[in-house]
Design a protein around this motif. Structure first.
Motif, mmCIF file in Angstrom:
data_model
loop_
_atom_site.group_PDB
_atom_site.id
_atom_site.type_symbol
_atom_site.label_atom_id
_atom_site.label_comp_id
_atom_site.label_asym_id
_atom_site.label_seq_id
_atom_site.Cartn_x
_atom_site.Cartn_y
_atom_site.Cartn_z
ATOM 1 N N HIS A 51 27.406 -30.585 42.502
ATOM 2 C CA HIS A 51 27.580 -29.355 43.272
ATOM 3 C C HIS A 51 27.038 -29.522 44.689
ATOM 4 O O HIS A 51 26.496 -28.579 45.267
ATOM 5 C CB HIS A 51 26.851 -28.200 42.584
ATOM 6 C CG HIS A 51 27.196 -28.067 41.139
ATOM 7 N ND1 HIS A 51 28.392 -27.543 40.712
ATOM 8 C CD2 HIS A 51 26.518 -28.418 40.020
ATOM 9 C CE1 HIS A 51 28.428 -27.567 39.395
ATOM 10 N NE2 HIS A 51 27.312 -28.098 38.953
ATOM 11 N N ALA A 54 28.154 -27.019 47.524
ATOM 12 C CA ALA A 54 27.524 -25.698 47.420
ATOM 13 C C ALA A 54 26.070 -25.758 47.883
ATOM 14 O O ALA A 54 25.586 -24.842 48.552
ATOM 15 C CB ALA A 54 27.603 -25.181 45.989
ATOM 16 N N LEU A 59 24.042 -22.384 48.970
ATOM 17 C CA LEU A 59 24.318 -21.547 47.807
ATOM 18 C C LEU A 59 23.554 -22.003 46.568
ATOM 19 O O LEU A 59 23.511 -21.290 45.573
ATOM 20 C CB LEU A 59 25.828 -21.564 47.509
ATOM 21 C CG LEU A 59 26.717 -21.112 48.665
ATOM 22 C CD1 LEU A 59 28.187 -21.315 48.312
ATOM 23 C CD2 LEU A 59 26.430 -19.665 49.011
#
Length: 98
Positions: A51, A54, A59
Motif C-alpha cells: 500500500h 496510499a 492515508l
C-alpha cells in the motif's frame, strides 16, 4: 634476480568460473532463504509495501519509512513486478556479496 613483480606469470581469473561460482552461491542463498518470515516486525515492514502509494499520500502510516525509504520503494517495485512478497524476502540473498 627478480622479485616476482612483472614476471609475466600472473594468473588471470577466468570470467566463466567467476560467473559459475557466483551463480552457485546465489542458488544456495535462494534455496535456503527465509520465506516464512511473516510475523511481528516483518509484517510491519512488508505489508505497507503493498500500500505504498496510499502511505506516500498520507492515508496510511507505515513503519519507519523515513529510515528506509529506498528499501520500501525497491521492495514495493519487486512486489508489483513478481506479485508476491516472497520476492521481497529473496532480495536479501540476491544482494548478498558473500
Amino acid at each position: 634476480m627478480t622479485n616476482g613483480i612483472g614476471t609475466g606469470t600472473q594468473r588471470r581469473i577466468n570470467p566463466a568460473l567467476v560467473l559459475l561460482f557466483w551463480l552457485a552461491n546465489l542458488a544456495f542463498l535462494l534455496r535456503f532463504a527465509d520465506r516464512d518470515g511473516y510475523e511481528g516486525d516483518d509484517l510491519n515492514s512488508i505489508l505497507p509495501m503493498a500500500h505504498l502509494d496510499a502511505a506516500k499520500q498520507g492515508l496510511l502510516l507505515i513503519y519507519r519509512y523515513g529510515w528506509q525509504p529506498l528499501s520500501y520503494e525497491t521492495a514495493a517495485a519487486l512486489w508489483r513486478t513478481f506479485g508476491t512478497p516472497d520476492a521481497v524476502f529473496l532480495s536479501a540473498p540476491c544482494a548478498s556479496r558473500r
